[in-house]
Design a protein around this motif. Sequence first.
Motif, PDB file in Angstrom:
ATOM      1  N   TYR A 408       0.687  -1.077   0.056  1.00 12.01           N
ATOM      2  CA  TYR A 408      -0.036  -0.269   0.027  1.00 12.01           C
ATOM      3  C   TYR A 408       0.862   1.240   0.083  1.00 12.01           C
ATOM      4  O   TYR A 408       0.717   2.298  -0.815  1.00 12.01           O
ATOM      5  N   GLY A 412      -0.020   3.054  -3.046  1.00 18.50           N
ATOM      6  CA  GLY A 412      -1.110   3.938  -2.566  1.00 18.50           C
ATOM      7  C   GLY A 412      -2.530   3.482  -3.069  1.00 18.50           C
ATOM      8  O   GLY A 412      -3.604   3.671  -2.905  1.00 18.50           O
ATOM      9  N   ALA A 434      -5.621   2.602   5.799  1.00 19.33           N
ATOM     10  CA  ALA A 434      -5.130   3.346   4.916  1.00 19.33           C
ATOM     11  C   ALA A 434      -5.182   4.823   5.186  1.00 19.33           C
ATOM     12  O   ALA A 434      -4.321   5.662   4.537  1.00 19.33           O
ATOM     13  N   SER A 435      -6.222   5.208   5.940  1.00 19.55           N
ATOM     14  CA  SER A 435      -6.236   6.593   6.123  1.00 19.55           C
ATOM     15  C   SER A 435      -5.095   7.083   7.154  1.00 19.55           C
ATOM     16  O   SER A 435      -4.430   8.225   6.819  1.00 19.55           O
ATOM     17  N   SER A 438      -1.924   7.211   5.080  1.00 20.44           N
ATOM     18  CA  SER A 438      -1.847   8.486   4.214  1.00 20.44           C
ATOM     19  C   SER A 438      -1.773   9.717   4.688  1.00 20.44           C
ATOM     20  O   SER A 438      -1.457  10.592   4.136  1.00 20.44           O
ATOM     21  N   ASP A 439      -1.662   9.661   6.072  1.00 19.90           N
ATOM     22  CA  ASP A 439      -1.600  10.817   6.992  1.00 19.90           C
ATOM     23  C   ASP A 439      -0.134  11.397   6.687  1.00 19.90           C
ATOM     24  O   ASP A 439       0.862  10.521   7.158  1.00 19.90           O
ATOM     25  N   ARG A 443       2.946   9.455   8.165  1.00 23.84           N
ATOM     26  CA  ARG A 443       3.709   8.885   7.416  1.00 23.84           C
ATOM     27  C   ARG A 443       5.288   9.032   7.556  1.00 23.84           C
ATOM     28  O   ARG A 443       6.008   8.111   7.349  1.00 23.84           O
TER      29      ARG A 443
END
Length: 507
Positions: A408, A412, A434-435, A438-439, A443
Amino acid sequence: MNTLPVATRHAALKALFEKALALVALALIVFGAKMLFIRYFGSALPYWDQWDAEADSLYKAYLNSSLSWSALFASHNEHRIFLTRVLSLALFELDGGWDPILQMMVNAALHVAAILLVVFALQRILRPAQLIALVVFTAVLFVLPIGWENLLAGFQSQFYLLLIFSILALSGFAVAAAFSVRWWLGVACASAAFFSMASGALIGAAALAIVALQLLLRVRQGSKEYAGAAILLGMSAVMIAYVPHIVGHDGLKAHDIRELWTALLACLQYPRAGSWIALLTNVPLVAYACFVLAARPARTSQHWVILSIVVWWFGQILSLSYGRAVAPNSSRYLDITIMAMPLNFAILLFFAARVRSIGKQWVVFLVTVGWLAMTFGGLMLDMARTTFPNVIEKAAQSREQEANVAAYLRTGDIAALQNKTMLAIPYPSADRLASLLSDPTIRMALPRTIRPADSDEKALLERTVLRGRSHAAVERTKLAIMNLAPVVLGLGMALALAAGLSGRRLL
């Protein structure tokens, strides 16, 4: 001026050296074994609660300069894990980032410290030569990965902090005069235990039980002692009242006396849950309690400290049986449950030293052998049936989770996290994971082993106090400890053998 004869001083120094040697041996054996376990089964990928409790609520807020004191003291499920949060932040600063493996190593050291505190307390009721027997037993017990879930999770320091501060608090309350310096230190340690885990609220109750017995037996006397007991009562009431009620966890609790009794039996019978004869393994605790109450030792006697630990342990498993009745013997809770084992064994050694006739010595010897056979036989069976298969499965799951998270982060594509089998990702919700991944702030804070290549480490370090200045030293130390783990374990065994040969007489 020292007027002790030279021979007496020499014997005292020799006994002190043997005691120190045995305790160092115990620490090295257990710590070395834990390091080997982490080395081969640990994963640097954060797991389950770590994503919300650490990544989102702690590190993100810290790096964004929005972390408040109220957030540090806020509840995490039923617990107020202030000390765990502070420790996690300290390690984040020292390492210049998030390193679950480093957290596991520090947690292992905390567990060793708790074990040493228990053994140090117990050895004071034993003959010096008996300490090596207790050390060997304790080393074998804690080399086994009984509480492997805590050992392989960086965010579990609260269990070990609870043990440390509980023992320190009880060591003060049980023998110190009310409102003395040692008594107030006990209050401080009890408070620290409460801000480690919810069951730390029961320390005051355990101490109050001992103080009440001492008052009834007139071991403690005076109005100050009654005032001190009242404060312990009030402290316990306040702490228990401030334990949060988590509605979502109601299904985990005992709903009636039958469920509570079933869960309590499972704890008392461990490692042979379901076997009524296994209850005999805790008979030494009952016999010892009767002995102390009959003997009425002075308030400052170490026997009160040991008895207070026994009472505290029972309170802990009673609380566990109520709050987690569906699975009271889950691995994460066993680090508390098995604390009864060195207590029981030390008490058997204590009674062995008190008998004089040959016939009674043989009876105690046979009882001790039977107790050891029942205890270790059950543990080995549990290791083969449950622990080792679960650890191997956990290692395989970690590898799969690492691959899915890496996919992921690289692409992404949320499909790398969705529609997977249970525990194929390190969080219950793919969308939420995933949220988090993705931050931008989270990250950049991810452990280095999974941090994306495009992450700006310089930007991360600029938001910290130490700016990563200690990272290189921490990393070298971590790698050295991991690489030398077999040597540490071997050295501990050698020192234990040396201490045993020096002590010779065990009973």
